[in-house]
Structure formats: C-alpha cells, structure tokens
Design an enzyme around this catalytic site. Structure first.
Site, mmCIF file in Angstrom:
data_model
loop_
_atom_site.group_PDB
_atom_site.id
_atom_site.type_symbol
_atom_site.label_atom_id
_atom_site.label_comp_id
_atom_site.label_asym_id
_atom_site.label_seq_id
_atom_site.Cartn_x
_atom_site.Cartn_y
_atom_site.Cartn_z
ATOM 1 N N ASP A 7 -1.591 13.026 -2.642
ATOM 2 C CA ASP A 7 -2.378 12.433 -3.719
ATOM 3 C C ASP A 7 -3.557 13.369 -4.005
ATOM 4 O OD1 ASP A 7 -3.288 10.719 -5.608
ATOM 5 O OD2 ASP A 7 -3.991 9.178 -4.217
ATOM 6 N N ASP A 11 -5.421 11.996 -12.313
ATOM 7 C CA ASP A 11 -5.313 11.086 -13.449
ATOM 8 C C ASP A 11 -6.447 10.068 -13.385
ATOM 9 O OD1 ASP A 11 -4.081 10.031 -11.086
ATOM 10 O OD2 ASP A 11 -3.289 8.395 -12.307
ATOM 11 N N ALA A 39 -2.490 2.312 -10.620
ATOM 12 C CA ALA A 39 -3.519 1.269 -10.773
ATOM 13 C C ALA A 39 -2.951 -0.144 -10.799
ATOM 14 C CB ALA A 39 -4.364 1.538 -12.024
ATOM 15 N N CYS A 89 10.363 -12.011 14.762
ATOM 16 C CA CYS A 89 10.853 -10.655 14.530
ATOM 17 C C CYS A 89 11.407 -10.118 15.844
ATOM 18 C CB CYS A 89 9.681 -9.795 14.046
ATOM 19 S SG CYS A 89 10.025 -8.035 13.950
ATOM 20 N N CYS A 138 11.824 -6.619 16.410
ATOM 21 C CA CYS A 138 11.575 -5.180 16.536
ATOM 22 C C CYS A 138 11.153 -4.885 17.979
ATOM 23 C CB CYS A 138 10.516 -4.730 15.527
ATOM 24 S SG CYS A 138 8.813 -5.059 16.038
ATOM 25 N N CYS A 172 7.919 -6.674 19.005
ATOM 26 C CA CYS A 172 7.979 -8.132 19.112
ATOM 27 C C CYS A 172 8.948 -8.591 20.200
ATOM 28 C CB CYS A 172 8.351 -8.741 17.769
ATOM 29 S SG CYS A 172 7.156 -8.340 16.491
HETATM 30 ZN ZN LIG Z 1 8.188 -7.030 15.003
#
Ligand SMILES: [Zn+2]
Length: 490
Positions: free
Chosen positions: A94, A129, A197, A280, A282, A285
C-alpha cells in the site's frame, strides 16, 4: 482492456475462482485470496508461518511505513521486501493513502512512492489515491475522484518494470461515481482494482451500502478485472463480497482484533472474556479452552487469538471456493446473512443487483435450494423471468401446480419462485429446485410475476392458473385476463 494477468476458472453469480499471475514474484495466486496485513514493526504471526502453516500465498504490507522508518528503510532497499519479511509468495504494498485518510497529509508523491515500492521489490504497488469517505457531498467526491484519476494516469507513465500496479476505485457512496471510476480505472493499463474507502461502511455495519458501492464499481470495471475489496478483513462478509465479484481481501483484523481480546467467527465477533467454549476446531481451539487462553500472558494470548482468527479466515475462503465449485455460493451467502440483521440487509441489496449478477451466472449448477424469501430474488429467478418473455404458448393454456389437463391445448407447470414453464423443461436447472412445502409469500409473488410476464407477452392466448392456495398478495399480481382456480378448494 484485455487483461493477461487474470483468468477466471469457475463462476457462480458474479463470484469466481480465478488465477492472478504476479510476474515479479513468479507466482500465480488463486482467488478469492486473503492477504494478511503484515506490519513490519509488529509481526503478530511471522510471514514465513503465514505461508507454511496457513497457506498464504500473498500478503500486503505498507510501503509508506517502510519509507518513513529509520529502522527498515535502508534494509528494505538493500535486501528487498521478500528477504526483509522472509516471505516467498507475492507481496502487495500500500502507498500511504490510509495514512492520508487518517492524518490528513503524507509527505510523498505518487512517483516517489511507486519508485520506492519498485526498488524494495514489491510485486504489486499502489499509487497515492484519495480515499473519499462515505456520505461526503457530491462536489467533494467528484473533486477527489478527479485527483485519484490524474494519479492513476500518472502512475501509468512511471517505469516500474514488471511490478503490477493497483488502480483504486473511489467515489464515496455515489454508485454512479463508483461506476465512472471503475470505467476510468479499467481504461488504464494498470492491473488490479481495489474498491477503496469501504472500511467506514463495514465498521458501521452498512453492508447494504457496501453492496451498492461495489456493484457500481463492478459495472464500470467489467467482468474480467481482478477486484480487491480494500480493508475488508472480517470473514462474516467474505461470501457476500465474493458473490458481488470481489477477488482479493486483506485482513489486518486478525491481528487488531486479537490485540483487543476479540475472537472472529463467520457469524460475527466474540469477546474472549465471554466464551466458555470454542465453536472451532483449529489447532488453537482444539488445544486450549477459553479459560486457558485468558490465563496466558498478554503477548501469548494475542498470538493465539491472532492464529485462531487467521485459521477461521482462511477456512472461510476455502469454504467459499468450494461453494463456487459446487454451484451453491448463494446458499452460503444466504446462510451467512442469517448471522446479523445488517448482513441480511447486504444480502437483500445483493438481490437488487440480481440482473447484473445474472450476466455471469452459469446456466446450470447444483440443485437450487429455496431457503427464504430472499431466494426469490436470485439471478436464476431473474433469468427464468427474462426467458418467459420469449416463450409463446398458443390457444387455451393451463398453468398449474397440479396435474395437466387434456381439456387445454397446453398444460404448463408452475413452481414458485419461478412461475410457469413448459413441462419439457421440468428436469432442467433451476426448475429442479428444492422448495419447502410451506412456501412463503415472496415465493408465490415471484411466481405470480412470472405468470404476468408470460401473459403480457401473449395477449392473444387464453390462460388459466390453477394454484394451491396462493396468498392474496400473490393473486393481486396475476393479470385480470387470467382465470384462476384454487386447487385446495375444488
Ligand atoms: Zn479456532
């Protein structure tokens, strides 16, 4: 403009799986893709782990921070971004526009910052911009857009080798300005198209307005331009944005939310302090309870939350890709829309643009599931209604939800939300739709609009509609010339 760095592989609505070729990095990024935001001063999860453990093949960092940094500027110029960050995938940078929006000024020109991005080895650079916020008066939006457009035209003239260059699309909350900005950006030789934006809209949960802004930009850009929804990092809205035709997302949210003890889910944001269980599986978790993470030191807690946030974010991208492959992206969007009233607004706004989405929607997909009144606004229904105006049944025609009758010249089926169709089409998509026995008013009304469309095109034909207890609101939409029979009362 013909684009050779982006190819579309699969499509569902305006959503697509694509391949973005990034020549300077020597990689092809499959889209929809998530770009984790990496702050060189504060790496919550190291970029090499983003690659190896989370599957990131592209990330984004801020070249303006590096440009201004006494710690990093010279090192970035000397060894290059990939070595500085230890990341082999593609790196987008950016330009400082965000800082411009936050602090009102920056001390760099488009030429300087593009050159700097090139010199540090960025793969996709960005000009400076003007990110015009929502709801400004039209004059300001037009003036700032003109400045952005001048800078894009200037950016075309800067020699940046094979670095791709972003062409941000601005225009505040004026869909027609967004469309014009999209058309202008598309006409440049620049490569990737961030819709800019929109963060203030998302922070205020204005998903309906966000959809209108993106739809405007997409009308101008055309179907084959790669689109980045700039600053959109919450997984709850990815499916909606992909269905609009967005291809790239960047997430600073995974780290920023973790810093505040916030836990991302596809249904919204939870406070770690409020959780007794993790919804979750993952690695974070699966191996910790919320209480265990609360008991960690601040840095470790932040890291673990950031890792969960990344896992759930990448998982949603994969879920979306599979939905596109299977052809049930709209069912996924509809499901996500149920998590929050503001998301429902976004999904309803998507329905307003169904004709636009229809142009890229495949003719045949997996089964159409009717899940709520909003399903009646899907592109498949719009397409069926368009098709009805090209069909010409003659003589005495029965349109029926029940059995055919030999007392008519033709008997057609009627299925909400589509309306009438020749029986020969009953095994073709989307007329094979799975619909609930307890259909809602929106479905019947949509079917009635289909009847009206057919009748309007065929004023000489004598129509009878045999329906199963349609609501008054639906029957009111059926033209007076049509005889109606309620099958539930005969
Ligand atoms: Zn998780």
């Amino acid at each position: 403009m013909e684009r050779d760095n982006f190819e579309i592989r699969d499509q569902d609505g305006a959503g697509r799986i694509g391949e973005l070729t990034v020549p300077r990095a020597g990689v092809t990024v499959e889209t929809p893709a998530l770009l984790p935001v990496v702050n060189p001063h504060m790496q919550t999860v190291e970029p090499s782990r983003l690659e190896s453990e989370f599957g990131a093949d592209i990330l984004i960092t801020n070249s303006y921070i590096l440009y201004k940094s006494e710690d990093f500027r010279d090192e970035a110029l000397e060894v290059g971004l990939h070595e500085l960050l230890d990341f082999d995938g593609a790196i987008m940078t950016d330009s400082g526009s965000f800082q411009l929006a936050e602090y009102g000024e920056i001390t760099v020109t488009t030429e300087e910052i593009l050159q700097f991005q090139h010199d540090i080895g960025s793969d996709i650079g960005t000009p400076v911009d003007i990110p015009t916020p929502p709801d400004v008066d039209r004059e300001q939006a037009e003036e700032e857009l003109a400045t952005t457009q001048e800078r894009l035209e200037f950016a075309e003239t800067v020699d940046v080798g094979d670095m791709l260059v972003n062409a941000p699309v601005q225009g505040s909350t004026y869909p027609d300005l967004r469309e014009e900005a999209g058309r202008h950006a598309e006409d440049t030789s620049l490569d990737v198209f961030p819709v800019g934006a929109v963060v203030p809209l998302m922070n205020e949960y204005r998903y309906g307005d966000m959809v209108d802004v993106v739809a405007g930009a997409k009308r101008g850009l055309g179907a084959d331009a790669p689109v980045h929804l700039f600053g959109a990092g919450h997984p709850m809205m990815f499916a909606l944005a992909v269905a609009m035709g967005c291809d790239l997302f960047d997430s600073a949210a995974y780290a920023l939310y973790a810093r505040d003890g916030r836990y991302l889910t596809v249904r919204g944001t939870e406070q770690l302090d409020d959780l007794d269980y993790f919804p979750c599986s993952c690695p974070v978790c699966a191996n910790h309870t919320p209480a265990e993470i609360r008991d960690e030191g601040e840095r470790e807690r932040e890291r673990l939350l950031a890792e969960h946030n990344l896992h759930v974010t990448f998982e949603e991208i994969r879920t979306i890709k599979q939905a596109i492959r299977t052809g049930n992206l709209f069912e996924l969007v509809e499901n996500r829309a149920r998590a929050h009233p503001a998301m429902l607004d976004g999904y309803r706004a998507l329905g307003d643009h169904a004709a636009q989405l229809e142009r890229t929607d495949p003719a045949s997909k997996g089964a159409f599931f009717y899940l709520s009144g909003e399903s009646a606004a899907r592109p498949e229904v719009v397409r069926h209604h368009q098709r009805l105006s090209r069909l010409n049944p003659e003589g005495k025609v029965l349109l029926t939800e029940g059995n055919p009758s030999s007392r008519y010249d033709e008997s057609w089926n009627v299925v909400p939300p589509f309306g009438p169709f020749p029986r020969a089409l009953s095994e073709t998509y989307p007329l094979t739709a799975e619909i609930p026995d307890r259909m809602d008013a929106a479905g019947y009304e949509s079917a009635a609009r289909g009847v009206a469309r057919l009748v309007d095109e065929n004023p000489e034909t004598d129509f009878t509609l045999a329906h199963e207890g349609w609501s008054e609101s639906a029957l009111a939409l059926v033209p007076d010339a049509v005889r109606t029979v309620d099958l539930t009362t005969v």
